[in-house]
Structures are given as C-alpha cells and as structure tokens.
Design an enzyme around this catalytic site. Structure first.
Site, PDB file in Angstrom:
ATOM      1  N   GLY A   1      30.359  32.604  18.773  1.00 33.75           N
ATOM      2  CA  GLY A   1      28.941  32.827  18.516  1.00 33.75           C
ATOM      3  C   GLY A   1      28.360  31.831  17.537  1.00 33.75           C
TER       4      GLY A   1
ATOM      5  N   ARG B   1      26.578  36.299  26.723  1.00 33.74           N
ATOM      6  CA  ARG B   1      26.107  36.479  25.347  1.00 33.74           C
ATOM      7  C   ARG B   1      24.663  35.975  25.197  1.00 33.74           C
ATOM      8  NH1 ARG B   1      30.428  35.520  20.673  1.00 33.74           N
ATOM      9  NH2 ARG B   1      29.003  36.989  19.708  1.00 33.74           N
TER      10      ARG B   1
ATOM     11  N   GLN C   1      22.753  35.894  13.874  1.00 30.33           N
ATOM     12  CA  GLN C   1      23.058  34.469  14.018  1.00 30.33           C
ATOM     13  C   GLN C   1      21.847  33.670  14.502  1.00 30.33           C
ATOM     14  OE1 GLN C   1      26.507  34.471  16.569  1.00 30.33           O
ATOM     15  NE2 GLN C   1      27.924  34.819  14.874  1.00 30.33           N
TER      16      GLN C   1
ATOM     17  N   SER D   1      23.037  42.935  10.561  1.00 33.54           N
ATOM     18  CA  SER D   1      23.936  42.112   9.723  1.00 33.54           C
ATOM     19  C   SER D   1      23.186  41.306   8.677  1.00 33.54           C
ATOM     20  CB  SER D   1      24.778  41.168  10.603  1.00 33.54           C
ATOM     21  OG  SER D   1      25.502  41.886  11.552  1.00 33.54           O
TER      22      SER D   1
ATOM     23  N   GLU E   1      30.685  44.076  11.929  1.00 32.96           N
ATOM     24  CA  GLU E   1      31.853  43.368  12.461  1.00 32.96           C
ATOM     25  C   GLU E   1      33.172  44.048  12.102  1.00 32.96           C
ATOM     26  OE1 GLU E   1      32.856  39.873   9.290  1.00 32.96           O
ATOM     27  OE2 GLU E   1      31.269  39.469  10.719  1.00 32.96           O
TER      28      GLU E   1
ATOM     29  N   ARG F   1      31.238  45.838  22.424  1.00 36.16           N
ATOM     30  CA  ARG F   1      32.266  46.488  21.604  1.00 36.16           C
ATOM     31  C   ARG F   1      32.145  48.003  21.585  1.00 36.16           C
ATOM     32  NH1 ARG F   1      32.762  42.112  16.670  1.00 36.16           N
ATOM     33  NH2 ARG F   1      34.208  40.731  17.757  1.00 36.16           N
TER      34      ARG F   1
END
EC number: 2.5.1.19
Length: 449
Positions: free
Chosen positions: A105, A133, A186, A213, A335, A366
C-alpha cells in the site's frame, strides 16, 4: 495429511505452546517509518543514511520503485539494514519508466506523488491481488494538481500511467485539493509527503466523515517536520496545510522497531501465558502500535518497561486468562486488529471491535477474512458495519484446521497465534509474512523454545 503432502500444499504447522513462554524477541524496523523515510530521503537534495531499515518485501519494492525513478539506494555491505539513499542530482525523477508495487500500500499510494516531479510518464502495476485495492482518492488528488492519469484496467485501480504536469505553475497560493480518504489514511499521507514540492504548497481537505488511522497521518506529519517541512494539521476541520520549501532529512536517521509487528509476539504471552519482551521500545512514538501495551493491559496482561543496559523493553506477562472488552474502539490502530482478534478468541466474554471498517480495503478484506478463519476453527465471529464481533466459545469446541492467509501477512501471524492454544493448526503460505517480517517463522519458533 502427511509431511510431504503438507510441504506440497505449502503448509506450515503452527507450533503449540505446551508451557508458559519466557522469551525476548528482537523485532525488525517499522515498515511504516522505513517507507516514509525512503520517500522523504528521495525528495531531498543530499544523501541520507537510514539505520535499522526494515528489509522485507514492502521495503524492497519501495527501493526498487525509487531506483526506477533514478534514486540510488545503496545497501551497506556489512550491515544490510543500513541503506544510503542518494536523490537525483537535479531533483527531477526519471520518467519513461515502470514502477512495480507488488501488494504494498505504501508503494502504490506514496510513489505516484513522486511521478509529479518526473521528466516523463511513469507506469504503475502490481500483484494481481493489488488490482482490488482502492487508489482513486490519491490519484484524484494528483489530477487536481495537474497530473494526467490513464487507467489500463478499472478506473481508480492499478494498473495506470501518470503523466506529470507539462508546465509548473508559479502559484504563490497553496494548491487546494479535496479528496475522500475514508478508505485509507495513506491517500492523505501520499499527498502530504509531496506537499512542500507543490508550487505555493498544498492545502488538503478530507471530505469524508471519518479519518481512518489518524496516528499514521500524524506519523507522516511528524516525519515531515523532521525533514524541515512546515505542516499545519487541523484534524477537527480535516484540513492539512503544507508550506512550500525544501525537504531534507538529517544525514543519519535511525528507524524504530515495528511496534505493530510486535503485536503477535507480545500477544502470545496472553494466549499461552508467561512473559515476552521486546527491546528498543520507544518512550514516545507516532506508530499506532504504541497503543498495544495499553490494549493488552485491558485484556488482563501485566505490562512493564524495564531498562536493561540502557535498552528500554516492553515486557508483557499473561496467566492464560483473557478479558473480553465489550465495545472496543480501534479506530486509531486498526492494523493490529488481527493480532488482537486472535487473543480475543480466547476471552471470557464477547468483544465488538469497532471503527475498523476500512480494513475491508487492506491486503485482503480483513474483517471478512477474520470472521471466516475464526469460524473455521469452531469459534464465533461476524462482521459489523464498522468492525467485527467475536463471541468466545468453550475451548473444547475449538478444532485444528488448515488456515487460509489470503496473501495477507497479518492473517498469517493471526493464524500462528491461534496455533499457540489450538493443537494442530496448519497455515497456508506462511511465507506471505515476508511482506513485513522476513524471518517470522524463525522468530516464532525461537520464542517457543
């Protein structure tokens, strides 16, 4: 299944912990910091020596990506975790080249920004699994900055080619970019990293309701500050402003250990009982994994931070009892959710891990993967709109199984953790751990000796 069949199937027998643990595990450098430092070093104007850099598939992919753009990444012959990064002498990256992202990523979302400053088009591709993704927000942001994006498959996904702006504006005002980064922090980090190189700087607006995040975004901001870049973060308004100017890390930068990769090992002390310690634990950190000791303490672990010979350790002791947490907001550290989920399978009451809906867009979905694999061993788990509920079952209902890993390193370490207390667990493709922990199997076996 006999041993030869297991080898043919690429199965790894996860070791069972027959007794309490007593181990010290040296965890390699942080992937998140390693790849951010590599990008920032490449954006500078003089060489940077990175000490304790993680050497794994993700960091090799990042170094290869930078090499494709004309950056030299020189590995020390004596210590392969010391790497000197030499940026292009004229500050321009090489175009007419191809970057392979694998399933990383940080490569697929951070390196496209560098293509803005290349002297020609840059093509991006990756593993087939990477095509699933999401990429669109960061690419939309680059388009708003003047790049041209040509998709070679599905819009907003790999593979694609970026053609940098033909003319560089002499704008005195910051360029205003608005994206919805709900799918991954990200996207924000990838744009912030190049913000000071944008003429006039960058004013970045996140239009989504939630910011996933946030600690990873704070890590990026802190690393930019450490590179001499001025950034103002208004997290309440979800606006980040980057002043224009040079990027330059110090001559030598030391990488902290990867605290998220410490989670399977420290969590093992709760599952198996006993004590596990990890050296070089920082007193303060921007890594989300820094929240791990507090989470483990809530689950019933004893936590201490002894200093031995000037080295600070994180030491976790468990007695085999795990406390369920009811509603457990993991927004800040998604994560480490797979490692925490493995522990909570053995808890005394249910836990609803929430604030982690964005994990559906990670290396695999996930949340779905965790629910599948917990169910596979006889446990009870189901997806929530924004997370995962785990309901413990009696130990005699848990059964040995062949665990899927979905090409996801954290699903492989999750399966290894279950194997500590469920005899006969076998893990498919444990080699996927090389993404961030190239010697995971050796470290895990040594912990159990």
């Amino acid at each position: 299944m006999n041993h030869m069949e297991a080898l043919h199937e690429n199965l790894w027998p996860a070791p069972y912990a027959g007794k309490p643990l007593n181990a010290t595990v040296v965890v390699p450098g942080s992937k998140s910091l390693s790849n951010r430092y590599l990008i920032l070093a490449a954006l500078g104007h003089r060489p940077v020596r990175l000490v304790g850099l993680l050497r794994s598939r993700d960091t090799e992919l990042m170094m290869d990506a930078l090499r494709a753009l004309g950056v030299r990444c020189e590995i020390d012959e004596q210590v392969d975790t010391t790497v000197t990064v030499v940026p292009p002498s004229d500050g321009r990256f090489h175009g007419g080249t191809k970057v392979f992202c694998g399933l990383a990523g940080t490569v697929m979302r951070f390196v496209p920004g560098l293509a803005m400053f290349a002297d020609g088009p840059v093509a991006f591709d990756g593993d087939e699994q990477a095509y699933a993704r999401p990429m669109k927000p960061v690419l939309d942001g680059l388009e708003q900055l003047g790049a041209c994006i040509e998709y070679h498959g599905e819009e907003g996904r790999l593979p694609f080619t970026i053609t940098p702006p033909q003319t560089v504006s002499q704008c005195a005002e910051p360029s205003v970019v608005s994206i919805d980064s709900s799918g991954s922090s990200q996207f924000i980090s990838g744009l912030l990293l190049i913000g000071s190189r944008v003429p006039g700087g960058l004013e970045l607006h996140h239009t989504g309701e939630k910011t996933p995040s946030l600690p990873h975004i704070r890590m990026t901001v802190a690393d930019l500050h450490g590179s001499g870049v001025r950034v103002n973060a208004d997290e309440h308004a979800r606006v980040w402003t980057v002043q224009p100017g040079a990027v330059q890390l110090p001559e030598t930068v030391t990488v902290e250990p990867d605290l998220s990769n410490a989670a399977p090992f420290l969590g093992a002390a709760l599952i198996a009982g006993g004590t596990v310690r990890v050296p070089h634990w920082p007193e303060s950190t921007t890594q989300p994994g820094g929240m791990l000791p507090g989470y483990l303490e809530r689950m019933g672990a004893e936590i201490s931070f002894p200093v031995i010979d000037d080295v600070r350790y994180c030491e976790v002791t468990g007695n085999g009892h795990v406390s369920g947490l009811g509603d457990f907001d993991l927004t800040a550290a998604g994560e480490i959710a797979p490692s925490l989920a493995a522990i909570l399978v053995f808890a005394d009451k249910p836990t609803r891990m929430i604030g982690i809906g964005h994990l559906r867009g990670h290396e695999t979905n996930r949340l779905e993967a965790l629910a599948n694999e917990i169910t596979r061993v006889g446990g009870a788990a189901h997806e929530l709109p924004d997370g995962l509920e785990i309901t413990p079952v009696s130990a005699n209902r848990l059964r040995p199984s062949v665990m899927e890993t979905y090409a996801d390193h954290r699903m492989a370490t999750f399966a290894a953790m279950l194997g500590l207390r469920i005899k006969g667990i076998q893990v498919k493709n444990v080699a996927t751990t090389a993404k961030t922990l190239p010697n995971f199997v050796d470290l895990w076996n040594d912990m159990l000796v």
